[in-house]
Design a protein around this motif. Structure first.
Motif, PDB file in Angstrom:
ATOM      1  N   MET A  24       0.851  -1.195   0.000  1.00  0.00           N
ATOM      2  CA  MET A  24       0.000   0.000   0.000  1.00  0.00           C
ATOM      3  C   MET A  24       0.885   1.243   0.000  1.00  0.00           C
ATOM      4  O   MET A  24       2.065   1.168   0.319  1.00  0.00           O
ATOM      5  CB  MET A  24      -0.850   0.110   1.281  1.00  0.00           C
ATOM      6  N   GLU A  25       0.251   2.353  -0.299  1.00  0.00           N
ATOM      7  CA  GLU A  25       0.947   3.629  -0.155  1.00  0.00           C
ATOM      8  C   GLU A  25       1.235   3.843   1.327  1.00  0.00           C
ATOM      9  O   GLU A  25       0.452   3.450   2.186  1.00  0.00           O
ATOM     10  CB  GLU A  25       0.055   4.780  -0.638  1.00  0.00           C
ATOM     11  N   GLU A  26       2.335   4.501   1.616  1.00  0.00           N
ATOM     12  CA  GLU A  26       2.682   4.812   2.995  1.00  0.00           C
ATOM     13  C   GLU A  26       1.652   5.770   3.592  1.00  0.00           C
ATOM     14  O   GLU A  26       1.203   6.705   2.928  1.00  0.00           O
ATOM     15  CB  GLU A  26       4.073   5.454   3.018  1.00  0.00           C
ATOM     16  N   ARG A  27       1.248   5.515   4.804  1.00  0.00           N
ATOM     17  CA  ARG A  27       0.286   6.345   5.558  1.00  0.00           C
ATOM     18  C   ARG A  27      -1.058   6.511   4.847  1.00  0.00           C
ATOM     19  O   ARG A  27      -1.712   7.549   4.955  1.00  0.00           O
ATOM     20  CB  ARG A  27       0.890   7.704   5.872  1.00  0.00           C
ATOM     21  N   LEU A  28      -1.466   5.492   4.108  1.00  0.00           N
ATOM     22  CA  LEU A  28      -2.734   5.530   3.380  1.00  0.00           C
ATOM     23  C   LEU A  28      -3.903   5.597   4.354  1.00  0.00           C
ATOM     24  O   LEU A  28      -3.954   4.845   5.326  1.00  0.00           O
ATOM     25  CB  LEU A  28      -2.874   4.284   2.498  1.00  0.00           C
ATOM     26  N   LYS A  29      -4.827   6.490   4.093  1.00  0.00           N
ATOM     27  CA  LYS A  29      -6.035   6.605   4.910  1.00  0.00           C
ATOM     28  C   LYS A  29      -7.237   6.515   3.981  1.00  0.00           C
ATOM     29  O   LYS A  29      -7.491   7.418   3.185  1.00  0.00           O
ATOM     30  CB  LYS A  29      -6.044   7.930   5.664  1.00  0.00           C
ATOM     31  N   LEU A  30      -7.956   5.412   4.084  1.00  0.00           N
ATOM     32  CA  LEU A  30      -9.182   5.242   3.297  1.00  0.00           C
ATOM     33  C   LEU A  30     -10.374   5.574   4.188  1.00  0.00           C
ATOM     34  O   LEU A  30     -10.304   5.424   5.406  1.00  0.00           O
ATOM     35  CB  LEU A  30      -9.289   3.802   2.789  1.00  0.00           C
ATOM     36  N   SER A  31     -11.462   5.982   3.577  1.00  0.00           N
ATOM     37  CA  SER A  31     -12.642   6.369   4.344  1.00  0.00           C
ATOM     38  C   SER A  31     -13.900   5.801   3.699  1.00  0.00           C
ATOM     39  O   SER A  31     -13.983   5.693   2.475  1.00  0.00           O
ATOM     40  CB  SER A  31     -12.736   7.896   4.399  1.00  0.00           C
ATOM     41  N   LYS A  32     -14.882   5.494   4.535  1.00  0.00           N
ATOM     42  CA  LYS A  32     -16.183   5.069   4.021  1.00  0.00           C
ATOM     43  C   LYS A  32     -16.952   6.261   3.451  1.00  0.00           C
ATOM     44  O   LYS A  32     -17.943   6.097   2.773  1.00  0.00           O
ATOM     45  CB  LYS A  32     -16.998   4.402   5.127  1.00  0.00           C
ATOM     46  N   HIS A  33     -16.469   7.461   3.729  1.00  0.00           N
ATOM     47  CA  HIS A  33     -17.139   8.680   3.259  1.00  0.00           C
ATOM     48  C   HIS A  33     -16.405   9.294   2.076  1.00  0.00           C
ATOM     49  O   HIS A  33     -16.476  10.500   1.859  1.00  0.00           O
ATOM     50  CB  HIS A  33     -17.244   9.686   4.408  1.00  0.00           C
ATOM     51  N   SER A  34     -15.751   8.462   1.293  1.00  0.00           N
ATOM     52  CA  SER A  34     -15.007   8.940   0.126  1.00  0.00           C
ATOM     53  C   SER A  34     -15.954   9.565  -0.885  1.00  0.00           C
ATOM     54  O   SER A  34     -17.089   9.115  -1.065  1.00  0.00           O
ATOM     55  CB  SER A  34     -14.259   7.759  -0.516  1.00  0.00           C
ATOM     56  N   THR A  35     -15.481  10.606  -1.536  1.00  0.00           N
ATOM     57  CA  THR A  35     -16.299  11.281  -2.551  1.00  0.00           C
ATOM     58  C   THR A  35     -15.881  10.885  -3.972  1.00  0.00           C
ATOM     59  O   THR A  35     -16.416  11.414  -4.940  1.00  0.00           O
ATOM     60  CB  THR A  35     -16.191  12.817  -2.401  1.00  0.00           C
ATOM     61  N   THR A  36     -14.928   9.949  -4.087  1.00  0.00           N
ATOM     62  CA  THR A  36     -14.522   9.501  -5.420  1.00  0.00           C
ATOM     63  C   THR A  36     -15.657   8.683  -6.041  1.00  0.00           C
ATOM     64  O   THR A  36     -16.595   8.273  -5.354  1.00  0.00           O
ATOM     65  CB  THR A  36     -13.214   8.673  -5.365  1.00  0.00           C
ATOM     66  N   ALA A  37     -15.550   8.417  -7.315  1.00  0.00           N
ATOM     67  CA  ALA A  37     -16.615   7.720  -8.050  1.00  0.00           C
ATOM     68  C   ALA A  37     -16.840   6.306  -7.507  1.00  0.00           C
ATOM     69  O   ALA A  37     -15.911   5.651  -7.031  1.00  0.00           O
ATOM     70  CB  ALA A  37     -16.254   7.648  -9.526  1.00  0.00           C
TER      71      ALA A  37
END
Length: 171
Positions: free
Chosen positions: A86-99
């Motif tokens: 993974m990218e270093e310090r990756l932060k994924l969110s359930k509230h992402s605004t991406t497509a």
């Protein structure tokens, strides 16, 4: 002298029989053949998409063919390998605004990665992380899955190695 345990694993109509003494395995097979129609496929080499390689010093379990099929299913068979999960310090969110991405495809590929974890404990954390987003996956989540698949591509021959008992070597 203590008794040796005979371990029998059964999945649908396949049996795997293990023991430290070949005589015990042969005796069990003869008993089973007396009661059931059976065929002996010899030494285990492939079981439930897990490749088993038995050497003099060790036994290894890998899933190269399964990983290649997973890469094909995800249209990543020709991707460039990646050295990190993974990218270093990756932060994924359930509230992402991406497509949004195809939920069925995302779940299928992440589910395939879950099965790959049987012989690839190195991917466990990342697969668990991307699994959190199965309900509503977004492009950012899918990009992380694709990076993980690129990592898998670069490590196709990785396997778990078990030294045979009594082996004093440095495996």
């Amino acid at each position: 002298m203590g008794k040796e345990e005979l371990v029998v694993d059964m999945y649908v109509d396949d049996l795997i029989i293990t023991n430290t003494r070949a005589e015990d395995i042969d005796s069990f097979k003869h008993e089973m053949v007396a009661h059931f129609k059976m065929s002996n496929l010899g030494t285990l080499s492939y079981y439930l998409s897990i490749e088993v390689r038995q050497g003099k010093q060790s036994i290894s379990l890998g899933q190269r063919a399964y990983a290649e099929k997973l890469l094909e299913r995800s249209d990543m068979a020709e991707c460039k390998p990646c050295a990190t999960l993974m990218e270093e310090r990756l932060k994924l969110s359930k509230h992402s605004t991406t497509a949004k991405v195809d939920v069925t495809r995302y779940r299928s590929i992440v589910g395939g990665l879950c099965y790959l974890m049987h012989t690839r404990p190195d991917i466990t954390f990342t697969v668990g992380y991307v699994s959190w987003f199965m309900e509503d996956p977004r492009e950012h989540h899918w990009s992380t899955v694709k990076r993980l698949l690129r990592y898998v591509k670069g490590m196709l021959d990785q396997a778990i190695i078990f030294p045979k008992s009594g082996n004093k070597g440095g495996l």
